[in-house]
Design a protein around this motif. Sequence first.
Motif, PDB file in Angstrom:
ATOM      1  N   PRO A  74       0.825  -1.223   0.000  1.00 37.61           N
ATOM      2  CA  PRO A  74       0.000   0.000   0.000  1.00 37.61           C
ATOM      3  C   PRO A  74       0.856   1.269   0.000  1.00 37.61           C
ATOM      4  O   PRO A  74       0.950   1.993   0.991  1.00 37.61           O
ATOM      5  CB  PRO A  74      -0.809  -0.140   1.293  1.00 37.61           C
ATOM      6  CG  PRO A  74       0.071  -0.937   2.196  1.00 37.61           C
ATOM      7  CD  PRO A  74       0.843  -1.874   1.305  1.00 37.61           C
ATOM      8  N   ILE A  75       1.501   1.519  -1.122  1.00 33.30           N
ATOM      9  CA  ILE A  75       2.375   2.684  -1.261  1.00 33.30           C
ATOM     10  C   ILE A  75       1.988   3.453  -2.518  1.00 33.30           C
ATOM     11  O   ILE A  75       1.357   2.904  -3.413  1.00 33.30           O
ATOM     12  CB  ILE A  75       3.867   2.283  -1.348  1.00 33.30           C
ATOM     13  CG1 ILE A  75       4.137   1.428  -2.593  1.00 33.30           C
ATOM     14  CG2 ILE A  75       4.315   1.569  -0.087  1.00 33.30           C
ATOM     15  CD1 ILE A  75       5.593   1.158  -2.863  1.00 33.30           C
ATOM     16  N   GLU A  76       2.383   4.714  -2.557  1.00 30.95           N
ATOM     17  CA  GLU A  76       2.263   5.500  -3.782  1.00 30.95           C
ATOM     18  C   GLU A  76       3.610   5.395  -4.492  1.00 30.95           C
ATOM     19  O   GLU A  76       4.614   5.898  -3.997  1.00 30.95           O
ATOM     20  CB  GLU A  76       1.921   6.948  -3.448  1.00 30.95           C
ATOM     21  CG  GLU A  76       0.540   7.108  -2.853  1.00 30.95           C
ATOM     22  CD  GLU A  76       0.161   8.556  -2.646  1.00 30.95           C
ATOM     23  OE1 GLU A  76       0.580   9.417  -3.445  1.00 30.95           O
ATOM     24  OE2 GLU A  76      -0.558   8.819  -1.666  1.00 30.95           O
ATOM     25  N   TYR A  77       3.621   4.706  -5.619  1.00 28.81           N
ATOM     26  CA  TYR A  77       4.864   4.403  -6.333  1.00 28.81           C
ATOM     27  C   TYR A  77       5.274   5.572  -7.221  1.00 28.81           C
ATOM     28  O   TYR A  77       4.448   6.137  -7.940  1.00 28.81           O
ATOM     29  CB  TYR A  77       4.685   3.136  -7.174  1.00 28.81           C
ATOM     30  CG  TYR A  77       5.975   2.561  -7.685  1.00 28.81           C
ATOM     31  CD1 TYR A  77       6.720   1.690  -6.907  1.00 28.81           C
ATOM     32  CD2 TYR A  77       6.459   2.898  -8.944  1.00 28.81           C
ATOM     33  CE1 TYR A  77       7.908   1.155  -7.373  1.00 28.81           C
ATOM     34  CE2 TYR A  77       7.651   2.371  -9.422  1.00 28.81           C
ATOM     35  CZ  TYR A  77       8.362   1.500  -8.633  1.00 28.81           C
ATOM     36  OH  TYR A  77       9.536   0.977  -9.097  1.00 28.81           O
ATOM     37  N   ILE A  78       6.557   5.924  -7.163  1.00 26.09           N
ATOM     38  CA  ILE A  78       7.100   7.003  -7.987  1.00 26.09           C
ATOM     39  C   ILE A  78       8.277   6.434  -8.772  1.00 26.09           C
ATOM     40  O   ILE A  78       9.244   5.944  -8.170  1.00 26.09           O
ATOM     41  CB  ILE A  78       7.592   8.172  -7.112  1.00 26.09           C
ATOM     42  CG1 ILE A  78       6.457   8.735  -6.258  1.00 26.09           C
ATOM     43  CG2 ILE A  78       8.218   9.262  -7.985  1.00 26.09           C
ATOM     44  CD1 ILE A  78       6.912   9.658  -5.158  1.00 26.09           C
ATOM     45  N   GLN A  79       8.190   6.488 -10.091  1.00 22.73           N
ATOM     46  CA  GLN A  79       9.308   6.070 -10.933  1.00 22.73           C
ATOM     47  C   GLN A  79      10.146   7.298 -11.247  1.00 22.73           C
ATOM     48  O   GLN A  79       9.645   8.284 -11.788  1.00 22.73           O
ATOM     49  CB  GLN A  79       8.811   5.431 -12.222  1.00 22.73           C
ATOM     50  CG  GLN A  79       9.929   4.898 -13.081  1.00 22.73           C
ATOM     51  CD  GLN A  79       9.435   4.242 -14.354  1.00 22.73           C
ATOM     52  OE1 GLN A  79       8.237   4.016 -14.540  1.00 22.73           O
ATOM     53  NE2 GLN A  79      10.356   3.931 -15.248  1.00 22.73           N
ATOM     54  N   CYS A  80      11.435   7.254 -10.873  1.00 23.64           N
ATOM     55  CA  CYS A  80      12.291   8.423 -11.041  1.00 23.64           C
ATOM     56  C   CYS A  80      13.752   7.994 -11.067  1.00 23.64           C
ATOM     57  O   CYS A  80      14.192   7.202 -10.236  1.00 23.64           O
ATOM     58  CB  CYS A  80      12.048   9.392  -9.877  1.00 23.64           C
ATOM     59  SG  CYS A  80      13.063  10.879  -9.918  1.00 23.64           S
ATOM     60  N   ASP A  81      14.501   8.544 -11.998  1.00 24.58           N
ATOM     61  CA  ASP A  81      15.948   8.328 -12.059  1.00 24.58           C
ATOM     62  C   ASP A  81      16.607   9.451 -11.251  1.00 24.58           C
ATOM     63  O   ASP A  81      16.749  10.570 -11.732  1.00 24.58           O
ATOM     64  CB  ASP A  81      16.429   8.341 -13.498  1.00 24.58           C
ATOM     65  CG  ASP A  81      17.926   8.127 -13.625  1.00 24.58           C
ATOM     66  OD1 ASP A  81      18.625   8.009 -12.586  1.00 24.58           O
ATOM     67  OD2 ASP A  81      18.408   8.090 -14.772  1.00 24.58           O
ATOM     68  N   ILE A  82      16.988   9.147 -10.013  1.00 24.73           N
ATOM     69  CA  ILE A  82      17.522  10.183  -9.131  1.00 24.73           C
ATOM     70  C   ILE A  82      18.936  10.629  -9.490  1.00 24.73           C
ATOM     71  O   ILE A  82      19.459  11.562  -8.891  1.00 24.73           O
ATOM     72  CB  ILE A  82      17.436   9.784  -7.638  1.00 24.73           C
ATOM     73  CG1 ILE A  82      18.239   8.519  -7.359  1.00 24.73           C
ATOM     74  CG2 ILE A  82      15.983   9.649  -7.215  1.00 24.73           C
ATOM     75  CD1 ILE A  82      18.363   8.170  -5.894  1.00 24.73           C
ATOM     76  N   SER A  83      19.538   9.997 -10.511  1.00 25.87           N
ATOM     77  CA  SER A  83      20.824  10.508 -10.990  1.00 25.87           C
ATOM     78  C   SER A  83      20.616  11.736 -11.885  1.00 25.87           C
ATOM     79  O   SER A  83      21.556  12.456 -12.186  1.00 25.87           O
ATOM     80  CB  SER A  83      21.607   9.424 -11.739  1.00 25.87           C
ATOM     81  OG  SER A  83      20.951   9.065 -12.941  1.00 25.87           O
ATOM     82  N   ASP A  84      19.374  11.974 -12.277  1.00 24.10           N
ATOM     83  CA  ASP A  84      19.014  13.136 -13.095  1.00 24.10           C
ATOM     84  C   ASP A  84      18.426  14.209 -12.172  1.00 24.10           C
ATOM     85  O   ASP A  84      17.310  14.055 -11.664  1.00 24.10           O
ATOM     86  CB  ASP A  84      17.990  12.712 -14.140  1.00 24.10           C
ATOM     87  CG  ASP A  84      17.527  13.854 -15.034  1.00 24.10           C
ATOM     88  OD1 ASP A  84      17.632  15.035 -14.635  1.00 24.10           O
ATOM     89  OD2 ASP A  84      17.035  13.558 -16.137  1.00 24.10           O
ATOM     90  N   PRO A  85      19.162  15.298 -11.923  1.00 22.96           N
ATOM     91  CA  PRO A  85      18.684  16.312 -10.966  1.00 22.96           C
ATOM     92  C   PRO A  85      17.368  16.975 -11.382  1.00 22.96           C
ATOM     93  O   PRO A  85      16.535  17.263 -10.522  1.00 22.96           O
ATOM     94  CB  PRO A  85      19.815  17.337 -10.902  1.00 22.96           C
ATOM     95  CG  PRO A  85      20.715  17.048 -12.038  1.00 22.96           C
ATOM     96  CD  PRO A  85      20.463  15.642 -12.489  1.00 22.96           C
ATOM     97  N   ASP A  86      17.158  17.189 -12.679  1.00 24.71           N
ATOM     98  CA  ASP A  86      15.920  17.828 -13.130  1.00 24.71           C
ATOM     99  C   ASP A  86      14.709  16.911 -12.918  1.00 24.71           C
ATOM    100  O   ASP A  86      13.666  17.357 -12.442  1.00 24.71           O
ATOM    101  CB  ASP A  86      16.021  18.237 -14.599  1.00 24.71           C
ATOM    102  CG  ASP A  86      17.067  19.323 -14.833  1.00 24.71           C
ATOM    103  OD1 ASP A  86      17.274  20.143 -13.909  1.00 24.71           O
ATOM    104  OD2 ASP A  86      17.678  19.339 -15.919  1.00 24.71           O
ATOM    105  N   GLU A  87      14.856  15.651 -13.279  1.00 28.01           N
ATOM    106  CA  GLU A  87      13.757  14.698 -13.079  1.00 28.01           C
ATOM    107  C   GLU A  87      13.457  14.540 -11.595  1.00 28.01           C
ATOM    108  O   GLU A  87      12.294  14.490 -11.186  1.00 28.01           O
ATOM    109  CB  GLU A  87      14.094  13.338 -13.701  1.00 28.01           C
ATOM    110  CG  GLU A  87      12.971  12.328 -13.530  1.00 28.01           C
ATOM    111  CD  GLU A  87      13.263  10.970 -14.158  1.00 28.01           C
ATOM    112  OE1 GLU A  87      12.458  10.053 -13.928  1.00 28.01           O
ATOM    113  OE2 GLU A  87      14.279  10.826 -14.873  1.00 28.01           O
ATOM    114  N   THR A  88      14.510  14.471 -10.778  1.00 26.06           N
ATOM    115  CA  THR A  88      14.323  14.313  -9.341  1.00 26.06           C
ATOM    116  C   THR A  88      13.565  15.502  -8.763  1.00 26.06           C
ATOM    117  O   THR A  88      12.610  15.329  -7.990  1.00 26.06           O
ATOM    118  CB  THR A  88      15.685  14.158  -8.633  1.00 26.06           C
ATOM    119  OG1 THR A  88      16.388  13.059  -9.228  1.00 26.06           O
ATOM    120  CG2 THR A  88      15.508  13.894  -7.152  1.00 26.06           C
TER     121      THR A  88
END
Length: 157
Positions: A74-88
Amino acid sequence: MSWWWVEAIGAAKKKIDDDDGPPKYQSVALIVGVTGIIGNSLAEIVPLFDTPGGPWKVYGLARSPRPQWNADHPIEYIQCDISDPDETLTKLSNLQDVTHLFYVTWANRSTESENCEINGKMFKNVLDAVVPNSPNLQHVLLQTGRKHYLGPFELYG
């Protein structure tokens, strides 16, 4: 009254209280690395009604799409490449309710200096997005392991 009855009554009352409308969260977790061994375990345990500090709302973040084996958490899933500062920044700056950040991810590169560089940047990207926008942030957990203290696995054959 025995401990069992106290727990049973508490669980029944909790169930009744839960039916009174939308959940009221005391704590909000952001688990960075939710598809890893530690992150997946946190995603299973933290949302449970008896987890200290709860009830918990949980955001789970990973670079890859949400796997099927993780779909029942029961989580809210976030797909994100944290090596990319803008996407993060784009994906995390709107999380204004985070109280606890569990950072349990690690990227592996070919040399230790590359490992330090990428992992430091990823951690900084997350902090840069979350800290200024989550005024109730109380705790940041940075998980480390043997490789962080003793060097790369290759040294130990």
